[in-house]
Design a protein around this motif. Structure first.
Motif, short mmCIF file in Angstrom:
data_model
loop_
_atom_site.label_atom_id
_atom_site.label_comp_id
_atom_site.label_asym_id
_atom_site.label_seq_id
_atom_site.Cartn_x
_atom_site.Cartn_y
_atom_site.Cartn_z
N ARG A 38 0.83 -1.21 0.00
CA ARG A 38 0.00 0.00 0.00
C ARG A 38 0.86 1.26 0.00
O ARG A 38 0.56 2.22 -0.71
N ARG A 39 1.89 1.26 0.80
CA ARG A 39 2.78 2.43 0.84
C ARG A 39 3.42 2.68 -0.51
O ARG A 39 3.48 3.81 -0.98
N GLU A 40 3.90 1.62 -1.14
CA GLU A 40 4.55 1.77 -2.44
C GLU A 40 3.56 2.24 -3.50
O GLU A 40 3.88 3.09 -4.33
N ALA A 41 2.33 1.71 -3.47
CA ALA A 41 1.31 2.13 -4.42
C ALA A 41 0.96 3.61 -4.22
O ALA A 41 0.77 4.34 -5.20
N THR A 42 0.91 4.05 -2.98
CA THR A 42 0.64 5.46 -2.69
C THR A 42 1.77 6.34 -3.20
O THR A 42 1.53 7.39 -3.80
N LEU A 43 3.02 5.92 -2.96
CA LEU A 43 4.15 6.69 -3.47
C LEU A 43 4.17 6.73 -5.00
O LEU A 43 4.45 7.77 -5.59
N ASP A 44 3.85 5.61 -5.63
CA ASP A 44 3.79 5.58 -7.10
C ASP A 44 2.74 6.57 -7.61
O ASP A 44 2.99 7.29 -8.58
N ALA A 45 1.58 6.59 -6.97
CA ALA A 45 0.52 7.51 -7.39
C ALA A 45 0.96 8.96 -7.19
O ALA A 45 0.71 9.81 -8.04
N ALA A 46 1.62 9.24 -6.08
CA ALA A 46 2.10 10.60 -5.81
C ALA A 46 3.15 11.01 -6.84
O ALA A 46 3.14 12.15 -7.32
N LEU A 49 1.32 11.84 -10.06
CA LEU A 49 0.68 13.15 -9.99
C LEU A 49 1.71 14.28 -10.08
O LEU A 49 1.46 15.30 -10.72
N ALA A 50 2.87 14.07 -9.46
CA ALA A 50 3.91 15.09 -9.51
C ALA A 50 4.40 15.32 -10.94
O ALA A 50 4.71 16.45 -11.32
N THR A 51 4.44 14.26 -11.74
CA THR A 51 4.89 14.42 -13.13
C THR A 51 3.87 15.18 -13.96
O THR A 51 4.21 15.72 -15.01
N LEU A 52 2.63 15.26 -13.50
CA LEU A 52 1.60 16.00 -14.22
C LEU A 52 1.69 17.50 -13.98
O LEU A 52 0.99 18.28 -14.61
N GLY A 53 2.57 17.90 -13.05
CA GLY A 53 2.76 19.32 -12.77
C GLY A 53 1.64 19.94 -11.96
O GLY A 53 1.47 21.15 -11.97
N LEU A 54 0.88 19.12 -11.27
CA LEU A 54 -0.22 19.66 -10.48
C LEU A 54 0.25 20.54 -9.33
O LEU A 54 -0.48 21.40 -8.86
N GLY A 55 1.48 20.35 -8.91
CA GLY A 55 2.02 21.17 -7.83
C GLY A 55 2.14 22.62 -8.23
O GLY A 55 2.08 23.51 -7.38
N ASP A 56 2.26 22.91 -9.52
CA ASP A 56 2.36 24.29 -9.99
C ASP A 56 1.10 25.08 -9.66
O ASP A 56 1.14 26.27 -9.42
N ASP A 57 -0.05 24.40 -9.66
CA ASP A 57 -1.31 25.06 -9.36
C ASP A 57 -1.39 25.49 -7.89
O ASP A 57 -2.20 26.34 -7.54
N LEU A 58 -0.58 24.90 -7.06
CA LEU A 58 -0.60 25.19 -5.62
C LEU A 58 0.37 26.29 -5.22
O LEU A 58 0.40 26.69 -4.08
N ALA A 59 1.16 26.76 -6.16
CA ALA A 59 2.17 27.79 -5.85
C ALA A 59 1.51 28.98 -5.20
O ALA A 59 0.47 29.47 -5.65
N GLY A 60 2.09 29.43 -4.12
CA GLY A 60 1.58 30.58 -3.43
C GLY A 60 0.50 30.26 -2.40
O GLY A 60 0.07 31.11 -1.68
N GLU A 61 0.11 29.03 -2.36
CA GLU A 61 -0.93 28.62 -1.41
C GLU A 61 -0.33 27.98 -0.16
O GLU A 61 -1.06 27.54 0.70
#
Length: 65
Positions: A38-46, A49-61
Motif C-alpha cells: 500500500r505504501r509503495e502504491a501510494t508513493l507511485d501515485a504521488a 501526480l507530480a509528473t503532471l505538474g499539479l504542484g504548480d497550481d498550488l504555488a503561493g498557497e
C-alpha cells in the motif's frame, strides 16, 4: 472489500528479514507485506501526480507536492 489470494515469490535471502520486521512491528507477515505494498502504491501515485505538474497550481498557497 473483497479479499484476493495471490502467490508471492520472495527470494530466500529476503524472507527472514521480512518475517523479523513483521514480528518487530507486531504484525503478521501478510499484514506487513500488504502495508508495504500500500505504501509503495501510494508513493507511485504521488510520483505520477507530480509528473503532471499539479504542484504548480498550488504555488503561493503554502502547499507543495
Amino acid at each position: 472489500m473483497p479479499i484476493v489470494t495471490m502467490t508471492l515469490r520472495i527470494p530466500g535471502e529476503l524472507a527472514p528479514s521480512l518475517k523479523d520486521a513483521a514480528s518487530r512491528e507486531g504484525m503478521s507477515l501478510n499484514a506487513y507485506v500488504v502495508r508495504a505494498a500500500r505504501r509503495e502504491a501510494t508513493l507511485d501515485a504521488a510520483r505520477h501526480l507530480a509528473t503532471l505538474g499539479l504542484g504548480d497550481d498550488l504555488a503561493g498557497e503554502g502547499d507543495t507536492l
